[in-house]
Design a protein around this motif. Structure first.
Motif, mmCIF file in Angstrom:
data_model
loop_
_atom_site.group_PDB
_atom_site.id
_atom_site.type_symbol
_atom_site.label_atom_id
_atom_site.label_comp_id
_atom_site.label_asym_id
_atom_site.label_seq_id
_atom_site.Cartn_x
_atom_site.Cartn_y
_atom_site.Cartn_z
ATOM 1 N N ALA A 1 0.683 18.594 10.544
ATOM 2 C CA ALA A 1 1.095 17.438 11.353
ATOM 3 C C ALA A 1 0.308 17.386 12.663
ATOM 4 O O ALA A 1 -0.097 16.305 13.111
ATOM 5 C CB ALA A 1 2.598 17.502 11.621
ATOM 6 N N ALA B 1 -11.104 -0.654 -8.747
ATOM 7 C CA ALA B 1 -11.774 -1.872 -8.291
ATOM 8 C C ALA B 1 -12.023 -1.842 -6.787
ATOM 9 O O ALA B 1 -11.186 -1.377 -6.014
ATOM 10 C CB ALA B 1 -10.923 -3.086 -8.651
ATOM 11 N N GLU C 1 -5.718 11.265 15.017
ATOM 12 C CA GLU C 1 -5.498 9.889 15.488
ATOM 13 C C GLU C 1 -5.960 9.707 16.930
ATOM 14 O O GLU C 1 -6.169 8.574 17.371
ATOM 15 C CB GLU C 1 -4.014 9.522 15.360
ATOM 16 C CG GLU C 1 -3.612 9.329 13.904
ATOM 17 C CD GLU C 1 -2.127 9.044 13.731
ATOM 18 O OE1 GLU C 1 -1.428 8.854 14.744
ATOM 19 O OE2 GLU C 1 -1.682 9.019 12.566
ATOM 20 N N LEU D 1 -9.580 -1.465 -3.803
ATOM 21 C CA LEU D 1 -8.389 -2.281 -4.052
ATOM 22 C C LEU D 1 -7.308 -1.504 -4.791
ATOM 23 O O LEU D 1 -6.143 -1.858 -4.751
ATOM 24 C CB LEU D 1 -8.764 -3.521 -4.875
ATOM 25 C CG LEU D 1 -9.697 -4.511 -4.192
ATOM 26 C CD1 LEU D 1 -10.099 -5.623 -5.166
ATOM 27 C CD2 LEU D 1 -9.041 -5.110 -2.955
ATOM 28 N N ARG E 1 -3.084 16.030 12.003
ATOM 29 C CA ARG E 1 -3.074 14.560 11.840
ATOM 30 C C ARG E 1 -2.902 13.866 13.183
ATOM 31 O O ARG E 1 -3.531 12.842 13.453
ATOM 32 C CB ARG E 1 -1.938 14.148 10.904
ATOM 33 C CG ARG E 1 -2.313 14.278 9.452
ATOM 34 C CD ARG E 1 -1.281 13.635 8.556
ATOM 35 N NE ARG E 1 -1.498 12.187 8.424
ATOM 36 C CZ ARG E 1 -0.879 11.446 7.514
ATOM 37 N NH1 ARG E 1 -0.036 11.979 6.688
ATOM 38 N NH2 ARG E 1 -1.110 10.151 7.446
ATOM 39 N N ASP E 2 -2.013 14.410 14.011
ATOM 40 C CA ASP E 2 -1.819 13.806 15.332
ATOM 41 C C ASP E 2 -3.135 13.790 16.105
ATOM 42 O O ASP E 2 -3.511 12.781 16.701
ATOM 43 C CB ASP E 2 -0.776 14.594 16.142
ATOM 44 C CG ASP E 2 0.644 14.376 15.634
ATOM 45 O OD1 ASP E 2 0.863 13.396 14.900
ATOM 46 O OD2 ASP E 2 1.515 15.199 15.979
ATOM 47 N N PHE F 1 -1.229 4.518 -6.951
ATOM 48 C CA PHE F 1 -0.652 4.230 -8.264
ATOM 49 C C PHE F 1 0.104 2.899 -8.279
ATOM 50 O O PHE F 1 0.556 2.465 -9.336
ATOM 51 C CB PHE F 1 0.274 5.370 -8.698
ATOM 52 C CG PHE F 1 -0.467 6.642 -9.006
ATOM 53 C CD1 PHE F 1 -1.639 6.611 -9.739
ATOM 54 C CD2 PHE F 1 0.002 7.866 -8.562
ATOM 55 C CE1 PHE F 1 -2.335 7.775 -10.034
ATOM 56 C CE2 PHE F 1 -0.683 9.040 -8.847
ATOM 57 C CZ PHE F 1 -1.860 8.990 -9.581
ATOM 58 N N MET F 2 0.256 2.274 -7.122
ATOM 59 C CA MET F 2 0.867 0.940 -7.115
ATOM 60 C C MET F 2 -0.068 -0.078 -7.768
ATOM 61 O O MET F 2 0.382 -1.100 -8.276
ATOM 62 C CB MET F 2 1.190 0.503 -5.682
ATOM 63 C CG MET F 2 2.308 1.289 -5.034
ATOM 64 S SD MET F 2 3.879 1.100 -5.901
ATOM 65 C CE MET F 2 4.415 -0.498 -5.285
ATOM 66 N N ASP F 3 -1.369 0.187 -7.713
ATOM 67 C CA ASP F 3 -2.321 -0.765 -8.293
ATOM 68 C C ASP F 3 -3.230 -0.159 -9.345
ATOM 69 O O ASP F 3 -3.851 -0.885 -10.111
ATOM 70 C CB ASP F 3 -3.167 -1.405 -7.177
ATOM 71 C CG ASP F 3 -2.371 -2.430 -6.407
ATOM 72 O OD1 ASP F 3 -1.893 -3.388 -7.029
ATOM 73 O OD2 ASP F 3 -2.181 -2.258 -5.185
ATOM 74 N N TYR F 4 -3.372 1.171 -9.351
ATOM 75 C CA TYR F 4 -4.174 1.830 -10.378
ATOM 76 C C TYR F 4 -3.216 2.242 -11.484
ATOM 77 O O TYR F 4 -2.358 3.105 -11.297
ATOM 78 C CB TYR F 4 -4.902 3.048 -9.807
ATOM 79 C CG TYR F 4 -5.886 3.631 -10.802
ATOM 80 C CD1 TYR F 4 -7.217 3.214 -10.796
ATOM 81 C CD2 TYR F 4 -5.489 4.545 -11.761
ATOM 82 C CE1 TYR F 4 -8.122 3.715 -11.721
ATOM 83 C CE2 TYR F 4 -6.379 5.044 -12.689
ATOM 84 C CZ TYR F 4 -7.695 4.627 -12.653
ATOM 85 O OH TYR F 4 -8.584 5.119 -13.579
ATOM 86 N N ALA F 5 -3.360 1.612 -12.645
ATOM 87 C CA ALA F 5 -2.376 1.806 -13.719
ATOM 88 C C ALA F 5 -2.746 2.998 -14.588
ATOM 89 O O ALA F 5 -3.744 2.970 -15.299
ATOM 90 C CB ALA F 5 -2.276 0.547 -14.566
#
Lengths: 262, 787
Positions: free
Chosen positions: B122, B696, B129, B704, B125-126, B708-712
């Motif tokens: 963490a 894609a 940024e 794009l 990551r902080d 996994f919401m768009d890569y099936a």
């Protein structure tokens, strides 16, 4: 995720007190927690609604409406709404996977108003009333666009009251990756007419297909909508399907929902 | 009766006990005392000039150990490419530098710019940024065709163009191949895209670097299919470390599919930073990072032409492909569209003239490299699709057309550099026809039509080449590595055996299969044999697991080493029984003297080897341990026939795979159940490519499908119950086990069967559709029906 305070009040009043500033209400966390993990949101406090017993449960109201309390999980709706409103139970039974259904809540889903979520179609299709700690909102007024509702920052959905149709059905065509609705259609037949609510298809979120409603109110058969069509204008077009494809799905799924509900 | 031991036994996988009970030891399970964590700052744009990086504020934040940028790696080498392709003009490929952290420019979304090492993840990551980076965003080049236009934006300023190489195999003379087409009675042409895929193993990549100041030794724990290859590349080409001071450990690996072959920046970084920070440094990839940094697969754009004479014999094939390399050359990227793709273009057919042309192109995308099948699926797909279209155009049965053109005499020299040692393509086709119930198809189609659905049957063949070999030929073709493998068979005093192998299972079941071979050879129980793999400090220098090579190559090394062990053990047994060595027989773990009742047990001989009191010390060294390196004489050539039946919903375009029949020839099979499982997994991935998966980018180079919401990915309910048959067997002629390899066949052979079936279904419904690019998604099917 970033650091935040965490509270788990036991009453709606306490929850409302705890909200304010950069605080966010946390239902089942099926959308918010992944967003936090990706650092896409930075609340200073999360107020969990899972410890509030008055926000849980399903019951029939004396006026014949079905009440689902705001923090009721999809799994509970799938199980307990079955005898009162089978089409709603069936919709809940097909949201996400078991883990999602055991955590995700109806209030969380409606407040988020994902354009591909299932519940908005049922709420709009059932002419439901969304009850919050502050007011009662008609489904027709509740949804205002993609990920947008009339809810104010500190408002908590406490209950959803569904009109129970004489017959109804929800048809969902899956987006192959997410398995959200690429397009979903909820058809509900009431004594005074038919409602057809569409999710997943429009850039403005859930909507009612008026032409189909009037055609089906006159004649509740598949052939009634044969000559109707939805315009592709304003439909979502993306990797998974063009606007014209989604418009076509709206009609196909409407017919299938009618057949299943007949 | 099925065997329950040795070669041919369907033994349950012994490793599954720990995998299924959560007792596996994966790289992320490894935590070294005092370790720090690294988070990489990655480019969010596809192409940009880095103007400045300000880490001052970030360095002050709590827990920050050290922040690295490209300038910290100026004295360090870049990630190497392991195969130099020579183009059609005799020139070496263009080979751009591939820095550990970006130098001056970023070239794809996900390109690492800076790395923050901190006490906790963490905190890293902080601090990341708080790093401020000034960019000058540049136009990105994503499309391969426009990347080759004059005046295109260049991915690498110091290269002549975005063309990595322009390569040709087979008939290099354009005029001569044209003559073959001019003489044809029929020509079928197909233009297609073999889409970009993301491997997505269940376990994302992880690297832990550890440095011991006292001994000056480095240890890298990493998710790798080939720890020795990583050690060699990292030591010799990147960090300049002596190999004896570096240990690379790959513990249990949770799937790789090729993408864990390659040497990645994060591995070199963690090794480098552990010494620089004097602390162990750990990196665990998020799934988002995996999409942006794991080497992708496929991504070919192809035009293939098939010429036939008036008797429907194939006379010529000409194929032109643009192969996407991405922004840099990954470890074996250059070899995939060439030596693993062009060489397969003869398929199972005796076509006399073949020209394969491949132009490899740099774009502002994630590097592309081997993914399950690696070049061979791309070859199989285009060939089997164009044959299917030709059969339709000529109105002949697609199976008959294939059978008519099968290669039937072996060995067979193809026009594209390979020599098939053996095969029986009619044999596998016979099994396919027997198991596929093609005669019942018409009734099943009628049943589907009664439900308003269209049903299609698609058939295809495939051949693949496994276990790239021999090393000297591969070297002549540009390989910068050997392609042998190695095994040490260490017999313990009480007779149990540790086998130290260069292959490394990332799901294949080596721990079960390899002992079955030794059990068969010696006649002892498999439980007496243990496989040791995945640790460069323990195992001999082997090349790892990829290209379906483990049993054919490393297994052969193990057989050779075991033969040496047996030979020595026979000498000891002969001494013990005072007999001639030539009279000693080994059966069921017992040495006996032919024609007598004298015998001595395996365990007595092994004990004697280590307690050599009664031992021919003047002739023989004590101990019983042998190593063999095995360099195959040739590739192996698994082949087969696949059939797919789909049901298409013409209103929604949804395709459902109803039946899938696979008939493979893998030569001899050691564990039939594991082979079934390998085929199942490969079919799942092939069906995934055919129907679902698609990586894609948009025109600006944004990914794009970054989650996994768009890569099936294929799920269990996307695939049917399979019919798998590998009973048609022509054993490999040049390795001791007669095995060919089965890991990739399913992924290679299945995509054309699925697409052929979809086209068959649509045509049965009167839709004039000849091709749909993968993934054959509902939206694409619906659009094709509308046209």
């Amino acid at each position: 995720m970033y650091n935040f305070e965490f509270e788990r009040p036991s009453s709606v009043d306490d929850a409302v007190q705890s909200l304010g500033g950069e605080a966010l209400a946390l239902g089942g966390g099926q959308t918010l927690i992944p967003a936090l993990k990706q650092r896409l949101n930075q609340p200073d406090k999360l107020v969990s609604l899972t410890g509030i017993s008055e926000l849980n449960g399903i019951s029939m109201l004396s006026d014949g409406r079905l009440s689902v309390k705001g923090a009721t999980t999809h799994a509970t709706v799938a199980e307990q709404a079955r005898e009162h409103y089978p089409a709603l139970a069936d919709l809940a039974r097909h949201i996400g996977d078991p883990a999602v259904r055991n955590r995700g809540t109806i209030g969380g889903s409606l407040a988020n108003n994902d354009p591909a979520a299932c519940y908005p179609a049922a709420v709009l299709g059932s002419d439901a009333t969304v009850v919050t700690n502050a007011r009662e909102i008609s489904a027709s007024d509740f949804f205002t666009g993609m990920f947008a509702t009339v809810l104010s920052d500190n408002e908590i959905i406490t209950e959803v009251r569904f009109q129970v149709p004489s017959s109804a059905n929800y048809q969902k065509f899956l987006q192959p990756a997410s398995r959200f609705a690429l397009t979903g259609v909820f058809v509900a037949k009431f004594a005074d007419g038919v409602r057809v609510a569409v999710t997943g298809a429009s850039e403005n979120g859930v909507f009612r297909w008026a032409d189909a409603e009037s055609a089906l109110s006159a004649n509740f058969t598949q052939s009634a909508v044969e000559n109707s069509s939805v315009s592709p204008d304003g439909m979502i077009s993306d990797l998974h399907g063009s606007a014209a494809y989604r418009a076509s799905l709206v009609k196909t799924l409407t017919k299938r929902a009618v057949a299943a509900a007949s | 009766m099925p065997k329950d031991t040795g070669i041919g036994a369907s033994q349950k996988r012994r490793e599954d006990v720990r995998f299924l009970t959560g007792a596996g030891n994966y790289t992320d399970d490894i935590n070294v005392s005092g370790q720090a964590y690294v988070h990489f700052v990655r480019s969010e744009v596809a192409h940009a000039k880095i103007l400045s990086i300000d880490t001052a504020k970030a360095s002050e934040l709590p827990g920050v150990v050290q922040i690295f940028t490209g300038s910290d790696f100026e004295g360090v080498g870049g990630l190497p490419c392991g195969w130099q392709v020579t183009d059609r003009y005799g020139e070496p490929m263009q080979e751009p530098p591939h820095p550990i952290l970006a130098q001056e420019k970023v070239r794809h979304v996900g390109d690492p710019i800076a790395a923050v090492v901190a006490d906790t993840y963490a905190q890293a990551r902080d601090a990341a940024e708080a790093i401020s980076i000034d960019f000058e965003e540049l136009p990105a080049v994503v499309d391969m065709s426009s990347a080759l236009d004059d005046g295109s934006v260049k991915v690498h300023d110091n290269l002549k163009s975005n063309l990595c190489y322009d390569w040709v195999l087979g008939e290099a003379d354009d005029t001569k191949i044209q003559e073959a087409f001019d003489a044809a009675a029929h020509v079928t042409t197909l233009e297609l895209t073999n889409q970009r895929l993301v491997a997505n193993p269940m376990e994302p990549r992880v690297a832990v670097g550890d440095y011991n100041r006292a001994s000056d030794e480095h240890t890298l724990y990493t998710t790798s299919q080939n720890p020795h290859v990583i050690r060699l590349l990292m030591c010799a080409f990147v960090l300049g470390l002596p190999e004896h001071k570096v240990r690379v450990v790959a513990p249990d690996v949770g799937g790789g599919f090729g993408t864990k072959i390659f040497h990645y920046a994060e591995e070199a970084f963690c090794t480098f930073a552990a010494k620089a920070c004097n602390r162990p440094v750990k990196w665990t990839s998020s799934r988002t990072e995996a999409f942006q940094t794991d080497a992708h697969g496929r991504d070919h754009v192809t035009k293939i032409e098939l010429a036939l004479d008036d008797a429907n014999n194939f006379t010529a094939i000409r194929t032109h492909t643009h192969a996407n390399m991405g922004a840099y050359l990954s470890t074996f990227a250059s070899s995939i569209p060439t030596w693993l793709h062009g060489t397969l273009m003869a398929g199972n057919y005796k076509t006399p003239a073949i020209q394969v042309n491949v132009r490899a192109v740099f774009t502002n995308t994630v590097p592309v490299d081997a993914y399950r099948g690696a070049g061979r699926p791309e070859a199989t797909f285009q060939l089997e699709r164009v044959i299917d279209i030709a059969a339709r155009e000529l109105k002949v049965d697609p199976i008959a057309l294939r059978r008519q053109n099968f290669i039937t005499e072996f060995p067979y020299e193809t026009p594209v550099a390979l020599a098939y040692d053996t095969g029986d393509y009619h044999g596998t086709m016979d099994r396919l026809e027997a198991n596929g119930d093609f005669s019942g198809f018409a009734a099943r189609r009628a049943e589907s039509e009664a439900q308003g659905k269209l049903r299609g049957l698609g058939v295809n063949c495939y051949i693949e080449a496994c276990g790239i070999a021999p090393s000297n030929i591969a070297g002549a073709l540009g390989a910068r590595a050997g392609l042998y493998d190695a095994a040490t068979v260490r017999v313990n005093a009480t007779g149990s055996i540790s086998v130290l192998v260069g292959a490394h299972s990332h799901g294949q079941g080596h721990e079960t299969v390899f002992p079955q071979v030794i059990a068969e050879m010696i006649g002892i129980d498999e439980s007496q044999v243990e496989i040791v793999h995945g640790d460069s400090s323990k195992i001999p220098f082997g090349m790892g697991t990829y290209g379906s090579r483990s049993l054919a190559v490393c297994g052969s090394a193990m057989v050779r080493a075991t033969e040496k062990v047996i030979n020595k053990a026979k000498k000891i047994a002969a001494h013990l029984m005072e007999a001639s060595e030539s009279d000693i027989e080994l059966k069921d773990g017992t040495f006996s003297v032919a024609g007598t009742d004298k015998s001595v047990a395996w365990g007595d001989v092994t004990l004697t080897a280590y307690v050599p009191h009664n031992f021919p010390l003047e002739d023989l060294e004590p101990g019983l341990e042998e190593t063999a390196f095995y360099d195959p004489a040739n590739f192996t050539f698994p082949a087969g026939g696949y059939a797919c039946e789909v049901e298409v919903d013409p209103e929604t375009g949804h395709v459902s795979v109803e039946r899938f029949t696979a008939a493979d020839d893998f030569g001899n099979v050691v564990n039939p159940m594991i082979v079934d499982g390998q085929v199942h997994g490969g079919l799942g991935q092939g069906i995934g490519q055919a129907l679902l998966e698609n990586c894609a980018y948009d025109e600006s180079g944004q990914l794009l499908t970054g989650s996994f919401m768009d890569y099936a990915m294929p799920r269990a309910d996307d695939v049917p119950f399979y019919s798998v048959d590998h009973s048609s067997q022509t054993p490999c002629t040049h390795n001791p086990l007669g095995v060919k390899g089965c890991g990739e066949a399913g992924a290679i052979g299945s995509p054309p069967a699925v697409v052929n079936a979809v086209i068959d279904a649509l045509q049965s419904g009167g839709h004039d559709v000849t091709h749909i690019d993968m993934p054959v998604s509902p939206g694409r099917v619906w659009e094709a029906i509308q046209k």
